[in-house]
Design an enzyme around this catalytic site. Structure first.
Site, short mmCIF file in Angstrom:
data_model
loop_
_atom_site.label_atom_id
_atom_site.label_comp_id
_atom_site.label_asym_id
_atom_site.label_seq_id
_atom_site.Cartn_x
_atom_site.Cartn_y
_atom_site.Cartn_z
N GLY A 48 31.88 72.11 141.13
CA GLY A 48 31.06 73.31 141.10
C GLY A 48 31.82 74.55 140.70
O GLY A 48 31.23 75.62 140.55
N CYS A 49 33.12 74.42 140.53
CA CYS A 49 33.92 75.56 140.08
C CYS A 49 34.16 75.43 138.58
O CYS A 49 34.43 74.34 138.08
CB CYS A 49 35.28 75.58 140.79
SG CYS A 49 35.17 76.00 142.53
N GLN A 50 34.07 76.55 137.88
CA GLN A 50 34.33 76.55 136.44
C GLN A 50 35.80 76.26 136.19
O GLN A 50 36.15 75.48 135.30
CB GLN A 50 33.96 77.91 135.85
CG GLN A 50 34.18 77.99 134.35
CD GLN A 50 33.80 79.36 133.81
OE1 GLN A 50 33.48 80.28 134.54
NE2 GLN A 50 33.82 79.48 132.50
#
Length: 143
Positions: A48-50
């Protein structure tokens, strides 16, 4: 009352604009202790983190959770450093019960891009999942 969160709010209050706050965040990230190389793997990476963010947690003999974290992005590394600072050394239940009010109080959530805001939420979620797992592991069983 949470003294660490209040300290963070006070530290950020000296900056008038977000460029200065980003510089401060970058500095906080530089001070984050390195995560063990064996924890810079997909198993510890937060979905969910870029950018890539790794978080590990260990429960000590006193029932307190200790986090290790890292990121390949300098601002994200500063954000995870803040979360570690607030949640480190607390019991699993304290982590689950802690309202992270400093995030809104310093304007962090309002000044992040949508992808970074999603990443922040994913970091908080993962740290709480570690706490939940440890809380469930340490509860007395009624077998």
């Amino acid at each position: 009352m949470d003294k660490i969160q209040d300290q963070i709010i006070e530290e950020f209050s000296v900056f008038d604009d977000w460029l200065d706050r980003y510089d401060y965040l970058i500095g906080l990230g530089e001070g984050l202790p390195a995560i063990a190389p064996e924890h810079r793997t997909e198993q510890y990476q937060i979905a969910g983190c870029q950018s890539r963010v790794w978080v590990d947690a260990r429960l000590d003999d006193q029932g307190r959770v200790h986090f290790a974290a890292d990121s390949d992005a300098i601002i994200t590394k500063g954000i995870i450093a803040l979360l570690v600072r607030v949640l480190n050394g607390r019991t699993p239940q304290e982590i689950l019960d802690t309202e992270l009010y400093f995030i809104d109080a310093i304007g962090l959530s309002a000044n992040l891009s949508p992808t970074r805001a999603n990443g922040l939420a994913a970091m908080v979620k993962q740290m709480r999942l570690y706490a939940l797992a440890y809380a469930n592991r340490t509860e007395p069983r009624n077998d």
